[in-house]
Enzyme design. Sequence first.
Site, PDB file in Angstrom:
ATOM      1  N   GLU A 121      -6.187   9.518   0.013  1.00 32.87           N
ATOM      2  CA  GLU A 121      -6.429   8.072   0.093  1.00 32.87           C
ATOM      3  C   GLU A 121      -7.487   7.611  -0.909  1.00 32.87           C
ATOM      4  O   GLU A 121      -7.370   6.531  -1.474  1.00 32.87           O
ATOM      5  CB  GLU A 121      -6.862   7.656   1.506  1.00 32.87           C
ATOM      6  CG  GLU A 121      -5.760   7.752   2.572  1.00 32.87           C
ATOM      7  CD  GLU A 121      -4.677   6.684   2.439  1.00 32.87           C
ATOM      8  OE1 GLU A 121      -4.761   5.812   1.558  1.00 32.87           O
ATOM      9  OE2 GLU A 121      -3.706   6.755   3.224  1.00 32.87           O
TER      10      GLU A 121
ATOM     11  N   SER B  91      -3.680   1.232  -4.557  1.00 29.36           N
ATOM     12  CA  SER B  91      -3.083  -0.005  -4.035  1.00 29.36           C
ATOM     13  C   SER B  91      -4.138  -1.065  -3.752  1.00 29.36           C
ATOM     14  O   SER B  91      -3.846  -2.075  -3.130  1.00 29.36           O
ATOM     15  CB  SER B  91      -2.290   0.298  -2.754  1.00 29.36           C
ATOM     16  OG  SER B  91      -3.154   0.815  -1.759  1.00 29.36           O
TER      17      SER B  91
ATOM     18  N   HIS C 223       1.352   5.767  -1.782  1.00 24.96           N
ATOM     19  CA  HIS C 223       2.054   6.999  -1.410  1.00 24.96           C
ATOM     20  C   HIS C 223       3.396   7.144  -2.135  1.00 24.96           C
ATOM     21  O   HIS C 223       3.835   8.251  -2.431  1.00 24.96           O
ATOM     22  CB  HIS C 223       2.237   7.040   0.111  1.00 24.96           C
ATOM     23  CG  HIS C 223       0.917   6.935   0.820  1.00 24.96           C
ATOM     24  ND1 HIS C 223      -0.020   7.947   0.791  1.00 24.96           N
ATOM     25  CD2 HIS C 223       0.353   5.918   1.526  1.00 24.96           C
ATOM     26  CE1 HIS C 223      -1.104   7.566   1.464  1.00 24.96           C
ATOM     27  NE2 HIS C 223      -0.899   6.341   1.925  1.00 24.96           N
TER      28      HIS C 223
ATOM     29  N   HIS D 205       0.841  -1.208   0.000  1.00 24.41           N
ATOM     30  CA  HIS D 205       0.000   0.000   0.000  1.00 24.41           C
ATOM     31  C   HIS D 205       0.875   1.257   0.000  1.00 24.41           C
ATOM     32  O   HIS D 205       0.647   2.186  -0.785  1.00 24.41           O
ATOM     33  CB  HIS D 205      -0.915   0.016   1.225  1.00 24.41           C
ATOM     34  CG  HIS D 205      -1.539   1.366   1.467  1.00 24.41           C
ATOM     35  ND1 HIS D 205      -2.596   1.840   0.741  1.00 24.41           N
ATOM     36  CD2 HIS D 205      -1.211   2.352   2.341  1.00 24.41           C
ATOM     37  CE1 HIS D 205      -2.917   3.068   1.153  1.00 24.41           C
ATOM     38  NE2 HIS D 205      -2.087   3.393   2.126  1.00 24.41           N
TER      39      HIS D 205
HETATM   40 FE   LIG Z   1      -2.316   5.225   3.129  1.00 24.43          FE
END
Ligand SMILES: [Fe+2]
Length: 297
Positions: free
Chosen positions: A211, A230, A170, A165
């Site tokens: 997010e 992700s 990120h 993730h």
């Molecule tokens: Fe995150």
Amino acid sequence: MDDSRARTPVGPPIRTPVAADGRLGPADEHPGLSDAGYLRRRHAIAARARGHRVGDPSVPVAYTEAEQRTWRTVHRELWAAQAEHACRAALDARQDAPIPADHIPQHAEVGSRLRELTGFDFTVAGGVVANKRFLGSMAEGWFHAVQFVRHPAVPLFTPEPDVLHDVFGHGIHLTAPAFADIYRMIGRAAMRVDDADVLQMISDVYWFTLEYGVLAEGGTPKAYGAALLSSYGEIRRLHRSDVRPLTVDAMLTTPYDIHGYQPVLFGARSLEEVTDTLHDFLERLDEDSARRFRRCS
Ligand SMILES: [Fe+2]
């Protein structure tokens, strides 16, 4: 199958697995939450974050062959899913991102690349990080990231954030100055305030943008949020989400269910619109913002 999502800024929280027939099952049945051997390994890696000061070098992890295999499996699937469902800005950023296909990158490998491109770096987390620390660290170019890997039996789903993730979400963002500027802007606002409710307001807009944000491209929602980028399952069902216009008021008043797919997403026409919307809100935040917001809403 599904991947993960974020409950708090550190990344995806526990969420409900989706059975092959599409029904939701209890999250605590996931092997990542019930396999004692896996949990020992996960906790051992996470324990390295104890006492960690922001900016201390992350201790490298000697990943097992099974963990490397999980990375390769998820890499293959996510790479293809992103190509179809991620927005242009994320795909452009991905070209420069430190996402090797054949091995799990250590934080130092990711960080040195991010540093070159945007001045950001990963700093190690063992799990959920308090809002002030998590968000505030972004002002100085630090992003809290974990090192452990999801359970190998269900590689396309994880009940909590993992290294996949953080790197696939990120890590992609933080190769691109336009995304990195949003992280810094959020970080500066978090550094200015201490009120827990105001920090939660920042966390809420973080959630629905960095997010879970989407951009409308050619009339279709395309993902830029890290949890979507992700999440193999969720990114493929964007067309079934209720995508609403991006407004701060709506983000602050829309509850999010941490145990299922995110049914409501907020879409903008461009990353510039996201930046402008957040800028207007974040620059005006002060210690009384939550009280004022409650009085007016
Ligand atoms: Fe995150």
